[in-house]
Design a protein around this motif. Structure first.
Motif, PDB file in Angstrom:
ATOM      1  N   GLY A  36       0.807  -1.209   0.000  1.00  0.00           N
ATOM      2  CA  GLY A  36       0.000   0.000   0.000  1.00  0.00           C
ATOM      3  C   GLY A  36       0.838   1.256   0.000  1.00  0.00           C
ATOM      4  N   ILE A  37       0.175   2.376  -0.141  1.00  0.00           N
ATOM      5  CA  ILE A  37       0.883   3.651  -0.211  1.00  0.00           C
ATOM      6  C   ILE A  37       1.579   3.975   1.114  1.00  0.00           C
ATOM      7  CG2 ILE A  37      -1.079   5.081   0.500  1.00  0.00           C
ATOM      8  CD1 ILE A  37      -0.243   7.071  -1.691  1.00  0.00           C
ATOM      9  N   LYS A  38       1.017   3.445   2.225  1.00  0.00           N
ATOM     10  CA  LYS A  38       1.661   3.655   3.522  1.00  0.00           C
ATOM     11  C   LYS A  38       3.006   2.935   3.597  1.00  0.00           C
ATOM     12  CE  LYS A  38      -2.554   4.399   6.270  1.00  0.00           C
ATOM     13  NZ  LYS A  38      -3.374   3.897   7.407  1.00  0.00           N
ATOM     14  N   ASP A  39       3.060   1.749   2.962  1.00  0.00           N
ATOM     15  CA  ASP A  39       4.333   1.014   2.943  1.00  0.00           C
ATOM     16  C   ASP A  39       5.400   1.802   2.190  1.00  0.00           C
ATOM     17  OD1 ASP A  39       3.305  -1.378   4.249  1.00  0.00           O
ATOM     18  OD2 ASP A  39       2.173  -1.698   2.400  1.00  0.00           O
ATOM     19  N   VAL A  40       4.985   2.399   1.070  1.00  0.00           N
ATOM     20  CA  VAL A  40       5.924   3.189   0.283  1.00  0.00           C
ATOM     21  C   VAL A  40       6.390   4.403   1.072  1.00  0.00           C
ATOM     22  CG1 VAL A  40       6.247   4.522  -1.837  1.00  0.00           C
ATOM     23  CG2 VAL A  40       4.890   2.425  -1.883  1.00  0.00           C
ATOM     24  N   ALA A  41       5.446   5.070   1.758  1.00  0.00           N
ATOM     25  CA  ALA A  41       5.796   6.249   2.557  1.00  0.00           C
ATOM     26  C   ALA A  41       6.787   5.878   3.650  1.00  0.00           C
ATOM     27  CB  ALA A  41       4.529   6.862   3.159  1.00  0.00           C
ATOM     28  N   GLY A  42       6.560   4.743   4.319  1.00  0.00           N
ATOM     29  CA  GLY A  42       7.474   4.322   5.373  1.00  0.00           C
ATOM     30  C   GLY A  42       8.857   3.998   4.840  1.00  0.00           C
ATOM     31  N   ALA A  43       8.922   3.314   3.694  1.00  0.00           N
ATOM     32  CA  ALA A  43      10.214   2.940   3.120  1.00  0.00           C
ATOM     33  C   ALA A  43      10.990   4.159   2.641  1.00  0.00           C
ATOM     34  CB  ALA A  43      10.010   1.966   1.964  1.00  0.00           C
ATOM     35  N   ALA A  44      10.266   5.174   2.152  1.00  0.00           N
ATOM     36  CA  ALA A  44      10.919   6.383   1.648  1.00  0.00           C
ATOM     37  C   ALA A  44      11.103   7.448   2.715  1.00  0.00           C
ATOM     38  CB  ALA A  44      10.114   6.964   0.484  1.00  0.00           C
ATOM     39  N   ASP A  45      10.521   7.205   3.918  1.00  0.00           N
ATOM     40  CA  ASP A  45      10.603   8.152   5.040  1.00  0.00           C
ATOM     41  C   ASP A  45      10.001   9.506   4.669  1.00  0.00           C
ATOM     42  OD1 ASP A  45      11.192   8.950   7.610  1.00  0.00           O
ATOM     43  OD2 ASP A  45      13.225   9.615   7.121  1.00  0.00           O
ATOM     44  N   VAL A  46       8.805   9.448   4.077  1.00  0.00           N
ATOM     45  CA  VAL A  46       8.055  10.659   3.741  1.00  0.00           C
ATOM     46  C   VAL A  46       6.600  10.440   4.149  1.00  0.00           C
ATOM     47  CG1 VAL A  46       9.558  11.279   1.802  1.00  0.00           C
ATOM     48  CG2 VAL A  46       7.561   9.832   1.405  1.00  0.00           C
ATOM     49  N   SER A  47       5.799  11.476   4.021  1.00  0.00           N
ATOM     50  CA  SER A  47       4.381  11.354   4.362  1.00  0.00           C
ATOM     51  C   SER A  47       3.609  10.666   3.244  1.00  0.00           C
ATOM     52  CB  SER A  47       3.784  12.739   4.611  1.00  0.00           C
ATOM     53  OG  SER A  47       3.766  13.475   3.397  1.00  0.00           O
ATOM     54  N   VAL A  48       2.429  10.167   3.584  1.00  0.00           N
ATOM     55  CA  VAL A  48       1.559   9.531   2.591  1.00  0.00           C
ATOM     56  C   VAL A  48       1.178  10.526   1.504  1.00  0.00           C
ATOM     57  CG1 VAL A  48      -0.727   8.514   2.236  1.00  0.00           C
ATOM     58  CG2 VAL A  48       0.677   7.784   4.171  1.00  0.00           C
ATOM     59  N   SER A  49       0.916  11.777   1.895  1.00  0.00           N
ATOM     60  CA  SER A  49       0.529  12.783   0.902  1.00  0.00           C
ATOM     61  C   SER A  49       1.667  13.061  -0.083  1.00  0.00           C
ATOM     62  CB  SER A  49       0.112  14.085   1.600  1.00  0.00           C
ATOM     63  OG  SER A  49       1.198  14.621   2.353  1.00  0.00           O
ATOM     64  N   THR A  50       2.901  13.007   0.398  1.00  0.00           N
ATOM     65  CA  THR A  50       4.047  13.221  -0.501  1.00  0.00           C
ATOM     66  C   THR A  50       4.123  12.105  -1.539  1.00  0.00           C
ATOM     67  OG1 THR A  50       5.305  14.391   1.195  1.00  0.00           O
ATOM     68  CG2 THR A  50       6.557  13.434  -0.631  1.00  0.00           C
ATOM     69  N   VAL A  51       3.924  10.866  -1.108  1.00  0.00           N
ATOM     70  CA  VAL A  51       3.919   9.739  -2.041  1.00  0.00           C
ATOM     71  C   VAL A  51       2.829   9.932  -3.087  1.00  0.00           C
ATOM     72  CG1 VAL A  51       3.563   7.262  -2.292  1.00  0.00           C
ATOM     73  CG2 VAL A  51       4.872   8.131  -0.356  1.00  0.00           C
ATOM     74  N   SER A  52       1.647  10.359  -2.636  1.00  0.00           N
ATOM     75  CA  SER A  52       0.528  10.578  -3.562  1.00  0.00           C
ATOM     76  C   SER A  52       0.866  11.649  -4.581  1.00  0.00           C
ATOM     77  CB  SER A  52      -0.722  10.974  -2.775  1.00  0.00           C
ATOM     78  OG  SER A  52      -1.800  11.250  -3.656  1.00  0.00           O
TER      79      SER A  52
END
Length: 348
Positions: free
Chosen positions: A9-25
């Motif tokens: 999920g997008i939360k997994d990507v945010a955690g791996a990249a150390d950014v917020s969910v909105s930044t990933v979006s």
């Protein structure tokens, strides 16, 4: 490394990249300016976790459900001489199965069949798009374009650029192969070809272009025309050329526009006692015929047939997703690669 279990999920990507969910979006949807460093970090994380592939697969399954596949009858059934089309169609079928896309086959070269009949068949099948193999008749493409049904021409050229198309980079690949032969010391080279469609003429163009860019006089670029691409026609044309010129006439290499032609050329050389590659080198094009089993194995240009169907489906998907924007037609050329075997020798 991409995860093997469960959905990412997008939360997994945010955690791996150390950014917020909105930044990933914002990065994935292009909805806000993000620094190059953060964008690269997010994309790397999404790719490593398998999230990008997951999104692509999901989009492909939801957008395309049914495609009408229009093919010439000589592409079926499988035989030794239609391996090019057969390999392309086999790879396409596997990709459609993977994406859960239903294929409705349609023989395009039936007597009296025109674009209107094809369009009607697509509508009757409730197809989301049309995949058209090899047949690039302008009147047919005009009817398809006029219908508004998303369509992709595979292994053909739409000179009026009305529909999307995907084809090998025929001209560039032929130029590269000829340039490589020149780099091996060959200067007088025969191109065995036939009066085919535009895709075959592009190979002829690339052959001639290699001589121009290398500053070699055009009379060193010899041309021989067969009546078609089948091996026996290549053999007949090669024998006729040898008779007309009382042998090789200075030719040290033969570049064939198809592997099938190369098989016929090799048979003709054998009949006349001309050894390959001692007396003359031979190169094919396509990479799907029985060239690796010739003696010696045939050097050839390999066409990425395994990727052509996938690329065509991606173009269809983009056409459907962006329908409201009415984007211009895309023409996608796929890179080919030279497979060097033992049928070519270097000259001093």
């Amino acid at each position: 490394m991409a995860r093997g279990l469960g959905k990412v999920g997008i939360k997994d990507v945010a955690g791996a990249a150390d950014v917020s969910v909105s930044t990933v979006s914002h990065v994935l949807n292009g909805t806000a300016p993000i620094s190059a460093e953060v964008r690269e970090r997010v994309l790397n994380a999404a790719n490593a976790l398998g999230y990008l592939a997951q999104r692509r697969n999901k989009a492909a399954i939801s957008v395309l459900r049914t495609v009408l596949l229009a093919v010439p009858s000589d592409a079926l059934p499988l035989n030794d001489y239609n391996l090019y089309s057969w390999s392309l169609l086999s790879a396409l079928s596997r990709e459609c199965e993977r994406r859960a896309i239903r294929i409705v086959p349609f023989e395009i070269d039936k007597p009296g069949l025109g674009g209107a009949v094809l369009v009607e068949a697509a509508r009757k099948a409730e197809a989301d798009g049309i995949l058209l193999l090899n047949d690039d008749r302008p009147e047919l493409l005009r009817e398809i374009a006029k219908s508004g049904i998303p369509a992709v021409l595979m292994n053909g050229e739409d000179h009026e650029m009305q529909v999307d198309s995907v084809t090998p980079g025929n001209r560039f690949a032929a130029r590269h192969a000829t340039d490589w032969l020149i780099g091996q010391g060959h200067r007088t080279i025969l191109h065995m070809t036939w009066e085919g469609r535009a895709t075959i003429r592009r190979r002829h163009d690339g052959f001639l272009e290699a001589f121009r860019v290398n500053g070699i006089a055009p009379d060193h670029a010899r041309i021989a025309l067969a009546e078609g691409f089948l091996p026996h026609l290549g053999e007949r044309a090669m024998l006729a050329w040898l008779d007309q010129h009382d042998g090789l006439d200075g030719v040290t290499a033969i570049f064939c526009a198809a592997d099938n032609l190369a098989l016929g050329v090799i048979e003709a050389l054998n009949r006349r006692g001309i050894a390959m590659p001692t007396d003359v080198s031979v190169v094919g094009f396509d990479g799907v015929a029985l060239g690796e089993f010739t003696n010696p194995p045939l050097t050839t240009v390999a066409v990425p047939l395994q990727h052509m169907g996938m690329s065509a489906l991606n173009l269809l998907e983009l056409r459907i997703v962006n329908a409201t924007l009415s984007p211009p037609a895309h023409r996608l050329e796929l890179g080919c690669r030279l497979i060097v075997r033992k049928s070519v020798r270097s000259l001093p």
